[in-house]
Every structure is written in structure tokens, then in C-alpha cells.
Motif scaffolding. Structure first.
Motif, short mmCIF file in Angstrom:
data_model
loop_
_atom_site.label_atom_id
_atom_site.label_comp_id
_atom_site.label_asym_id
_atom_site.label_seq_id
_atom_site.Cartn_x
_atom_site.Cartn_y
_atom_site.Cartn_z
N VAL A 1 9.67 9.19 -0.57
CA VAL A 1 9.78 8.56 0.74
C VAL A 1 8.41 8.04 1.19
N LEU B 1 10.62 1.38 6.45
CA LEU B 1 11.09 2.58 5.76
C LEU B 1 11.34 2.26 4.29
N THR C 1 14.05 6.23 2.48
CA THR C 1 14.64 7.16 3.45
C THR C 1 16.16 7.23 3.27
N THR D 1 18.09 8.34 5.99
CA THR D 1 18.64 8.14 7.32
C THR D 1 17.79 7.10 8.06
N THR E 1 15.60 15.69 10.44
CA THR E 1 16.82 14.94 10.09
C THR E 1 16.66 14.23 8.76
N GLU E 2 15.47 13.70 8.53
CA GLU E 2 15.20 13.01 7.26
C GLU E 2 14.92 14.01 6.14
N ARG F 1 10.24 15.97 0.07
CA ARG F 1 11.27 16.77 0.73
C ARG F 1 11.13 18.25 0.37
#
Length: 270
Positions: free
Chosen positions: A23, A41, A44, A46, A92-93, A118
Motif C-alpha cells: 500500500v 491511493l 488500497t 477501501t 479500516t484499511e 498490513r
């Protein structure tokens, strides 16, 4: 502003490609306001981060803006180094380890590039170095664009529509980049002749540039970095640097911006 956002977007793509980060995202500092808005972005899952306004000093990116230096955390939600106004969209991501690098032009922060994992793990010097290099690419592009704009504006004839002139310049750069890909010599010559129609000469041209030097300079005039020009022209970045140095020498220019302005005064570029 659209061209500056495009530089951010391209830098994010290169950052992910060179580091393998899943990301990357970023945006520009809003003029006259102490905040940066995330607009670009890459990778990503979301849209939680899109259009997020990050205030200077707040969160990781805001800290990078306030300090004008790179900042990183290994676990965003648990970090005590930053404030936590933006925990919800980050969670959330699903982001954990994040680095934020400011884009600094003429001592002013103009934007921020983020790279993220992540998982919770140190990002390491290689990732930080790549993120800083991506930010330097954006800085270089913005400096060149500003220098060229300032130098050319001083010599721009009165009454010229700046929007139309910029469209002509974009068309010229696109045609120059396309010409080397055409294998038919006659068709390639016609295309280059069409380029010539976009550069009406106001005075005799005393300085001649090699075709590839002019191709590189046309890309630079649109604000492209060496890496972006190389990708567009199908050349290596080192080769682009060589052509640019040669063009600057022929034009008696000390900087990229001066070379662009000199080429335009000579009628070599629109």
C-alpha cells in the motif's frame, strides 16, 4: 494542481514497485491551510483514506509535515510517538507499519508520501531510502516545473492564453515521445514535421539540439523527472541524464529550468 497530483500518483506506483510495499498513498498540502489532503491511493482495499484531511502535527503524516522530515511507526494504533485522530480510517484499511515522507520544495512542505504494511514489522532502511527517493523525484519535478514557469513567464508575450499555450506544449511533448516508436521513416518524418508546426520560430536558431536531446528536454519541460522521462521515452535514467547534460551545455544553461527557457526562446520548444 492536477499535474502535481499526477507526480504524487506516479511516485507512489514507483515506490510500491521498488519496495514491494502493498500500500502507498499521499497527497498535497492545501494552499494557505495547515493541512494535507490524501488524494492518491495505490494498492488500497477501501476508500477510507480518500480525501482525508490531515492537520499539521496530527497523526503520522501531520507530524512529517510539522517536522519537515520522514517519520515512521512499526504499529500505528499502538504508537506513542503520534496522536491518534486518524485511527479509524487507518484501521479500516488494515494498516500497521507506516512511513510518511514529506515533499519539500524551497523549504516548504508541499505534500506527503506514505508507504505501509498490513503487518507489524520494522520497515527498514531500504524502504525508508526508497520512500525518500520517491519524494525527491516529486520535489525535482515540482522545482523544474516552477523554474520553467517563472523563467518563461518573464519572456511570455502579452496576450497569450496560458491554457492554450500549455495544451500546445503538452501535445508537442507527447508527439516527440511517440515519434521514436514509429518504424516507418516517412511517417516518423511527417510526425516530426507536425511537431515543428507547434514551435513557430521567432528568430534564427543558432543552437541545434540532437533529436534525443530535444525529446528529453520536451519531457523535462512538462515537469517529468529523469525516471519518468526515461520510462516515457524507453531509455535508461542514466541515458536521460546524459542527454540532459548535453542539452544544457549546448544551450549554456546551468539548470533544467534555464535549459527549457532557453530552448523556448530559440524556438526549439513551444
Amino acid at each position: 494542481m492536477a499535474t502535481e497530483a499526477a507526480e504524487i500518483r506516479n511516485a507512489l506506483v514507483r515506490l510500491r514497485r521498488t519496495t514491494g510495499l502493498p500500500v502507498a498513498f499521499g497527497g498535497l498540502v492545501e494552499a494557505g491551510r495547515p493541512q494535507m489532503r490524501i488524494s492518491e491511493l495505490s494498492g488500497t482495499a477501501t476508500v477510507a483514506l480518500r480525501a482525508l484531511a490531515v492537520t499539521s502535527g496530527s497523526g503520522l503524516g501531520g507530524r512529517a509535515v510539522a517536522l519537515a522530515r520522514p517519520c515512521a511507526v512499526t504499529d500505528y494504533s499502538a504508537s506513542r510517538q503520534i496522536s491518534h485522530e486518524y485511527d479509524a480510517p487507518v484501521a479500516t484499511e488494515g494498516l500497521r507499519s507506516i512511513v510518511a515522507v514529506p515533499v519539500v520544495v524551497r523549504r516548504r512542505v508541499r505534500g506527503v508520501l506514505y508507504g505501509a504494511l498490513r503487518t507489524v514489522q520494522p520497515l527498514g532502511d531500504r524502504v525508508l531510502g526508497a520512500a525518500m527517493e520517491a519524494a525527491r523525484d516529486v520535489e525535482q519535478a515540482l522545482v523544474v516545473r516552477e523554474e520553467a514557469r517563472e523563467l518563461v513567464a518573464a519572456a511570455e508575450p502579452a496576450g497569450v492564453d496560458p491554457v492554450s499555450r500549455e495544451q500546445v506544449r503538452e501535445a508537442h511533448a507527447a508527439l516527440r515521445a511517440l515519434a521514436p516508436r514509429i518504424t516507418d521513416p516517412a511517417l516518423r518524418a511527417e510526425l516530426l514535421d507536425a511537431c515543428g508546426l507547434l514551435t513557430p520560430r521567432q528568430r534564427p536558431v543558432r543552437t541545434a539540439l540532437a533529436p534525443r536531446e530535444l525529446d528529453v528536454l520536451a519531457c523535462v519541460a512538462e515537469g517529468a523527472t529523469n525516471a519518468a522521462a526515461a520510462e516515457r521515452l524507453g531509455l535508461r535514467p542514466e541515458t536521460v541524464k546524459g542527454y540532459l547534460r548535453s542539452a544544457m551545455r549546448r544551450l549554456g544553461a546551468r539548470t533544467r529550468g534555464e535549459a527549457v527557457a532557453a530552448a523556448r526562446r530559440a524556438g526549439l520548444l513551444p
